[in-house]
Design a protein around this motif. Structure first.
Motif, mmCIF file in Angstrom:
data_model
loop_
_atom_site.group_PDB
_atom_site.id
_atom_site.type_symbol
_atom_site.label_atom_id
_atom_site.label_comp_id
_atom_site.label_asym_id
_atom_site.label_seq_id
_atom_site.Cartn_x
_atom_site.Cartn_y
_atom_site.Cartn_z
ATOM 1 N N TYR A 71 0.948 -1.144 -0.178
ATOM 2 C CA TYR A 71 -0.030 0.081 -0.021
ATOM 3 C C TYR A 71 0.674 1.346 0.085
ATOM 4 O O TYR A 71 0.442 2.127 0.900
ATOM 5 C CB TYR A 71 -1.023 0.053 1.089
ATOM 6 C CG TYR A 71 -1.832 -1.197 1.267
ATOM 7 C CD1 TYR A 71 -3.007 -1.322 0.377
ATOM 8 C CD2 TYR A 71 -1.380 -2.377 1.762
ATOM 9 C CE1 TYR A 71 -3.599 -2.551 0.142
ATOM 10 C CE2 TYR A 71 -2.009 -3.558 1.849
ATOM 11 C CZ TYR A 71 -3.336 -3.593 0.946
ATOM 12 O OH TYR A 71 -3.922 -4.942 0.815
ATOM 13 N N HIS A 98 -0.212 5.253 0.471
ATOM 14 C CA HIS A 98 -1.447 5.398 1.046
ATOM 15 C C HIS A 98 -1.164 6.018 2.529
ATOM 16 O O HIS A 98 -0.021 6.089 2.890
ATOM 17 C CB HIS A 98 -2.193 3.918 1.561
ATOM 18 C CG HIS A 98 -2.786 3.433 0.082
ATOM 19 N ND1 HIS A 98 -4.247 3.660 -0.193
ATOM 20 C CD2 HIS A 98 -2.348 2.574 -0.916
ATOM 21 C CE1 HIS A 98 -4.360 3.075 -1.128
ATOM 22 N NE2 HIS A 98 -3.219 2.566 -1.712
ATOM 23 N N ASP A 134 2.920 -3.957 -5.646
ATOM 24 C CA ASP A 134 2.946 -2.247 -5.799
ATOM 25 C C ASP A 134 4.452 -1.557 -5.351
ATOM 26 O O ASP A 134 4.450 -0.435 -4.679
ATOM 27 C CB ASP A 134 1.872 -1.591 -4.985
ATOM 28 C CG ASP A 134 2.077 -2.064 -3.521
ATOM 29 O OD1 ASP A 134 2.910 -2.967 -2.962
ATOM 30 O OD2 ASP A 134 1.361 -1.180 -2.734
ATOM 31 N N GLY A 191 -1.089 -8.981 2.183
ATOM 32 C CA GLY A 191 -1.418 -7.838 2.166
ATOM 33 C C GLY A 191 -2.810 -7.607 3.199
ATOM 34 O O GLY A 191 -2.835 -8.540 3.682
ATOM 35 N N MET A 217 -4.491 -2.667 -4.139
ATOM 36 C CA MET A 217 -4.092 -1.510 -3.862
ATOM 37 C C MET A 217 -4.830 -0.054 -4.304
ATOM 38 O O MET A 217 -4.511 1.046 -3.635
ATOM 39 C CB MET A 217 -2.602 -1.231 -4.783
ATOM 40 C CG MET A 217 -2.709 -1.261 -6.151
ATOM 41 S SD MET A 217 -1.284 -1.025 -7.174
ATOM 42 C CE MET A 217 -0.716 0.568 -6.926
#
Length: 204
Positions: free
Chosen positions: A106, A109, A143, A178, A201
Motif C-alpha cells: 500500500y 497510502h 506495488d 496484504g 492497492m
C-alpha cells in the motif's frame, strides 16, 4: 488454503524474518509476514511434513514469539491432517506448474501501509522454485513501481489466467500478502454473516 489467522484476527508483520530462523538463501530477509515466516521456516527443513504437524509447529513458533494469530487450513475437498504437505506432487512435470504471487505494501497510502508483503512474494518465489515450479510460469503482482500493479482488475485477471487452461494433474499455487477485510454475506452461507475479501492497492 493456508491462512495466517482466524477471520476475526489480524496477521502480523515481522520486522526481521531471520528471527524465525529462515535459511539465508530463502527470500531477501528484512520485514515479512509472521505466517509466511513460520511456514517457510518449517517447509525448508529437510524433513517430511503432514498438514497437522505443520500447522501445530507453526502455531507453537508464533506463540513463542508472542504472536496471537492462529494459522488456518481450509480445503475444497476432504483433506486429512495426516496427508503429506506437497507444494507440487512429485509426478507433476515442471511444464505443468503455474503460480501467482501477490504482495501489497500500500505504497503511498495515508493509512494501512505495510512493509513486508513484497518480501513475502520473493520468499515464496524462492521456495516454490526449489520445489519444482517453473520460474517462467510465475506471475508476480507488487506495488513496487516495477511489477504489474496489484489493482482489483489486475488481480482478477491474474487469478483467471492462473486457472485458465488448467487440467487434472496440473500444479497451481497462489500466494497473497496484504490486507484482508470483511463484507456483508449476501448469500447466507457464512455463519459469521460476513465474507472475507482481499484488499487491492486501489481500494476505495
Amino acid at each position: 488454503m493456508v491462512s495466517g489467522c482466524m477471520d476475526e484476527q489480524t496477521s502480523a508483520d515481522v520486522s526481521d524474518v531471520m528471527s524465525f530462523g529462515l535459511p539465508a538463501d530463502v527470500g531477501p530477509g528484512g520485514a515479512g509476514g509472521a505466517c509466511t515466516s513460520a511456514m517457510a521456516q518449517k517447509i525448508t527443513q529437510p524433513r517430511p511434513w503432514v498438514w497437522g504437524n505443520l500447522l501445530t509447529e507453526m502455531r507453537q513458533d508464533l506463540v513463542q514469539k508472542k504472536y496471537t494469530q492462529i494459522p488456518q487450513l481450509s480445503s475444497s475437498y476432504n483433506l486429512k491432517l495426516d496427508e503429506p504437505v506437497k507444494l507440487k506432487p512429485d509426478e507433476v512435470p515442471i511444464n505443468r506448474t503455474k503460480a501467482l504471487l501477490i504482495g501489497i505494501n500500500y505504497v503511498g497510502h495515508k493509512q494501512g501501509v505495510l512493509s513486508g508483503c513484497h518480501n513475502d512474494v520473493e520468499t515464496w518465489r524462492s521456495i516454490i522454485t526449489k520445489h519444482g515450479f517453473n520460474p517462467q510460469g510465475i506471475t508476480v503482482l507488487k506495488d513496487d513501481g516495477q511489477s504489474t500493479p496489484p489493482t482489483k482488475k489486475n488481480i482478477e485477471q491474474a487469478m483467471l489466467a492462473l486457472a485458465r487452461g488448467a487440467t487434472a494433474g496440473d500444479a497451481l499455487f497462489m500466494q497473497y500478502s496484504g490486507h484482508g477485510s470483511q463484507i456483508k454475506d449476501t448469500s447466507g452461507d457464512e455463519a459469521s454473516g460476513f465474507d472475507q475479501v482481499l484488499v487491492p492497492m486501489d481500494y476505495q
